[in-house]
Write a protein that holds these residues in place. Structure first.
Motif, mmCIF file in Angstrom:
data_model
loop_
_atom_site.group_PDB
_atom_site.id
_atom_site.type_symbol
_atom_site.label_atom_id
_atom_site.label_comp_id
_atom_site.label_asym_id
_atom_site.label_seq_id
_atom_site.Cartn_x
_atom_site.Cartn_y
_atom_site.Cartn_z
ATOM 1 N N ILE A 242 1.272 0.677 -1.705
ATOM 2 C CA ILE A 242 2.241 1.450 -2.493
ATOM 3 C C ILE A 242 2.072 2.938 -2.191
ATOM 4 O O ILE A 242 0.957 3.459 -2.210
ATOM 5 C CB ILE A 242 2.021 1.198 -4.005
ATOM 6 N N ARG A 243 3.197 3.604 -1.887
ATOM 7 C CA ARG A 243 3.166 5.052 -1.707
ATOM 8 C C ARG A 243 3.840 5.736 -2.890
ATOM 9 O O ARG A 243 4.680 5.131 -3.570
ATOM 10 C CB ARG A 243 3.869 5.453 -0.404
ATOM 11 N N ASP A 244 3.460 6.998 -3.081
ATOM 12 C CA ASP A 244 4.013 7.767 -4.202
ATOM 13 C C ASP A 244 5.539 7.741 -4.152
ATOM 14 O O ASP A 244 6.132 7.998 -3.102
ATOM 15 C CB ASP A 244 3.497 9.208 -4.117
ATOM 16 N N ASP B 110 7.494 5.118 -4.469
ATOM 17 C CA ASP B 110 8.038 3.773 -4.196
ATOM 18 C C ASP B 110 8.508 3.114 -5.490
ATOM 19 O O ASP B 110 7.937 3.332 -6.556
ATOM 20 C CB ASP B 110 6.946 2.865 -3.596
ATOM 21 N N MET B 111 9.535 2.257 -5.354
ATOM 22 C CA MET B 111 9.914 1.425 -6.492
ATOM 23 C C MET B 111 9.008 0.191 -6.452
ATOM 24 O O MET B 111 8.865 -0.437 -5.405
ATOM 25 C CB MET B 111 11.380 1.004 -6.394
ATOM 26 N N VAL B 112 8.405 -0.144 -7.579
ATOM 27 C CA VAL B 112 7.471 -1.278 -7.602
ATOM 28 C C VAL B 112 7.863 -2.272 -8.686
ATOM 29 O O VAL B 112 8.514 -1.921 -9.662
ATOM 30 C CB VAL B 112 6.015 -0.809 -7.833
ATOM 31 N N ARG C 268 9.619 3.247 -10.635
ATOM 32 C CA ARG C 268 8.996 4.132 -9.658
ATOM 33 C C ARG C 268 7.480 4.209 -9.890
ATOM 34 O O ARG C 268 7.019 4.205 -11.026
ATOM 35 C CB ARG C 268 9.616 5.516 -9.837
#
Ligand code: MGD
Ligand code: MGD
Ligand code: MO
Length: 597
Positions: free
Chosen positions: A544-546, A548-550, A562
């Motif tokens: 996961i990157r800053d 990203d929608m998770v 987000r």
């Protein structure tokens, strides 16, 4: 009928539960759940230990401390009484040491603290109890204070030393549970016991967990062990909430006897209050209400509920387990909501009554830091069809054929309430809008109980601070022990579920909202988007990157939101600020980030 009211503007006339309670009682009775989603653990612990839930000093007294411990407390964001940050700034400038114990490196920690101690959520009682263990083994407790003002310390001592159950509650025991290094626990214990006066300020989020009252009871016990109760610069370590008990107000609408409560046995796990502190009437705890609506009499509840009446609350968004509340809403025959906005809850109303904002009606408010009475003058006439709460009740009463509901206007009520207060002149007050109570010195709770114990008993059965509570023992519930104990929460990291769901969720209060309020203001949204905060290590492990929608999910619900990747939260803990508006997409997946999903 079930009636519930919680947040909102909180004036003394329009926004309280009195007006509809009176109406429903005159109609034949209703169910009003007791308890709070907010700080019930704190109230329970305070009533059990001090006999009253008014336990805070005014914040100006912080400047008399030599050590301030912010325990699960982020007052720069979570505003409960104004001016707290102003006093913390001064405390820091005066060189008073400040320590923060919080899973997050909060704005308050960054701004004020000299030391940050991250801790696993829900484990605070274990750390406090280990601190007590250090203090006793090193003989640092204020024994004279304990002998004079408390009962039951010996029983607690047996527990913390392991005499009761064979498990000494030493710092390494707590390290395993809390994730806080034993040496850190030991040092903080020594510092707290030897730096006097010291203010242990216990936020309420750690108490808003399973067995949260143990955290508050353990903190109060530690404050008593170090003689910090009732002295300037100390803290009674109750929930951090202002001394609202200092206000007086003339009588408002009278509430007749509620036939439903009158026939019912007293609620089981509610702590009997001796000081007149009320946290709701009725027979069902608010946490059980969803279940009560769904199951009714067949689930052992007193009635099959049909009508739910709500004002000043957004329960679909704010009560635990939104999906279950939706089921309960579907089961009810009739839902009435008084609202100002089309909230998630309001969408389920059969009848939605538009109500005024504070700009469209007059009311009176109080505040504790500094202490003041405020007059909120009406600024504009009500827009469109909206009516003030009192007017809504008046008109409902008329249509129900209740002729003796109310004989006073808004202005007459406010005048009567002010006349029973400390405010000397109603008309001057109305014009100036503010009346400050000037105290000669900071207000210190329990000062007289400590200075003159012979003439000022604590309002407990023994008249002392009850580290051991016979009232608790009499309740006979092993999960409510008579001395403070660490009890592991359900769904802790030791639960088998943790292999499937290894991240612990906390749901903090957000600086740009009051719960769900103001989340519909675009400018405020710009300030900080709703996002789930996750530590860099946990994010990397999941790719996961800053930004990203998770997907965020457990067995109760799911959402897409987000991610905010940050080192300002400890690994294995994630934070989704509470109060974002529930907004399901076409597949029923929440995109708003409502924590209670
Ligand atoms: N801006 C703003 N201010 C508010 C509100 C709001 O919605 N918005 N709501 C108001 C209301 S009604 C209330 S009840 C209060 C709530 O006040 P609190 O319950 O004290 O507020 P929270 O932000 O939930 O949590 C405070 C801190 O505790 C930490 N924390 C969470 N869980 C744990 C834990 O298990 N252990 C420890 N040690 N720390 C933990 C969080 O990271 C956070 O920094 O705030 C009031 N003030
Ligand atoms: N996951 C999670 N859930 C939580 C919490 C948490 O920390 N985590 N915190 C809990 C806490 S501490 C609290 S106090 C509760 C708060 O729960 P609520 O009180 O239900 O939350 P609010 O969003 O403040 O809802 C107030 C509603 O009243 C409306 N309103 C405002 N003024 C008026 C008025 O004058 N009249 C009427 N009729 N309506 C008005 C607002 O538009 C808003 O929709 O949430 C709890 N829920
Ligand atoms: Mo609250």
């Amino acid at each position: 009928i079930v009636y519930w009211v919680s947040g909102g503007d909180q004036g003394v006339l329009h926004d309280t539960w009195r007006r509809m309670s009176r109406l429903f009682c005159l109609m034949g009775g209703y169910t009003r759940p007791w308890g709070l989603h907010s700080y019930e653990g704190g109230i329970f612990a305070e009533l059990a230990t001090y006999g009253t839930a008014w336990t805070a000093n005014t914040r100006d007294d912080l400047l008399n401390s030599r050590l301030i411990i912010m325990w699960g407390w982020d007052p720069t964001n979570t505003i409960a009484d104004t001016n707290t940050s102003w006093y913390l700034v001064q405390a820091k400038e005066a060189g008073i040491k400040i320590v923060s114990i919080d899973p997050r490196y909060t704005d308050s920690t960054a701004t004020f603290a000299h030391q940050w101690i991250p801790i696993r959520p829900g484990t605070d009682a274990a750390m406090l109890i280990a601190m007590a263990n250090v203090i006793v083994r090193e003989n640092l407790q204020d024994q004279a204070f304990l002998d004079t003002y408390t009962i039951g310390f010996e029983a607690f001592k047996d527990y913390i030393l392991g005499i009761e159950d064979g498990v000494p509650k030493i710092p390494s025991w707590a390290e395993t549970i809390t994730g806080v290094p034993a040496v850190t626990i030991q040092k903080l214990a020594e510092e707290y016991a030897t730096t006097r006066p010291a203010a242990l300020l216990t936020g309420i989020a750690p108490g808003r967990t399973a067995y949260g009252e143990q955290y508050h009871r353990a903190a109060i016990t530690l404050a008593a062990m170090t003689g910090n109760v009732g002295i300037s610069g100390g803290s009674a370590a109750g929930k951090v909430w202002g001394p609202i008990g200092l206000f007086k107000m003339g009588a408002g609408l009278r509430i007749p006897r509620n036939p439903v409560d009158a026939e019912a046995p007293p609620p089981k796990d509610k702590f009997p209050s001796r000081s007149g502190y009320i946290y709701g009437h009725g027979i069902i705890n608010v946490f059980k209400l969803t279940d009560a609506i769904l199951k009714g009499k067949s689930g052992g509840y007193p009635a099959d509920y049909k009508l739910l009446y709500l004002n000043n609350s957004n329960i679909l968004n704010q009560w635990p387990n939104t999906n279950r509340i939706i089921q309960a809403f579907d089961k009810l025959e009739f839902i009435v909501v008084e609202e100002q906005f089309m909230t998630a809850t309001a969408r389920f109303a059969d009848i939605l009554l538009p109500t005024t904002t504070f700009l469209e009606r007059s009311d009176i408010t109080t505040g504790t830091m500094p202490l003041f009475y405020g007059y909120r003058n009406k600024i504009i006439e009500p827009l469109y069809e909206s009516k003030s709460p009192l007017e809504i009740a008046n008109e409902l009463a008329a249509r129900l054929g209740i002729t003796d509901y109310n004989d006073k206007t808004e202005e007459e009520w406010l005048r009567q309430m002010v006349q029973g207060s400390d405010v000397p002149d109603y008309d001057v007050f109305k014009k100036r809008a503010i009346f400050k109570i000037q105290l000669p010195q900071p207000y210190v709770t329990f000062r007289k109980e400590i200075n003159d114990p012979a003439n000022n008993l604590f309002p407990t059965p023994s008249g002392k601070i009850e580290i051991y509570s016979h009232q608790l023992a009499d309740m006979g519930n092993p999960k409510l022990p008579p001395i403070p104990k660490y009890i592991e929460t359900w769904e802790s990291l030791n639960d088998s579920l943790a292999s499937k769901y290894p991240l612990q969720l906390i749901t903090t209060h957000f600086k740009r909202r009051a719960h769900t309020q103001f989340d519909n203001i675009p400018w405020l949204k710009e300030l900080e988007p709703q996002a789930i905060k996750i530590n860099t290590i946990d994010a990397q492990a999941r790719g996961i990157r800053d930004g990203d929608m998770v997907k965020v999910f457990n067995d109760r619900g799911r959402m897409i939101i987000r991610a905010k990747v940050t080192e300002r939260i400890m690994p294995s803990v994630v934070d989704l600020p509470q109060g974002a508006w529930y907004s399901p997409d076409e597949n029923g997946v929440d995109r708003g980030g409502c924590a209670n999903i």
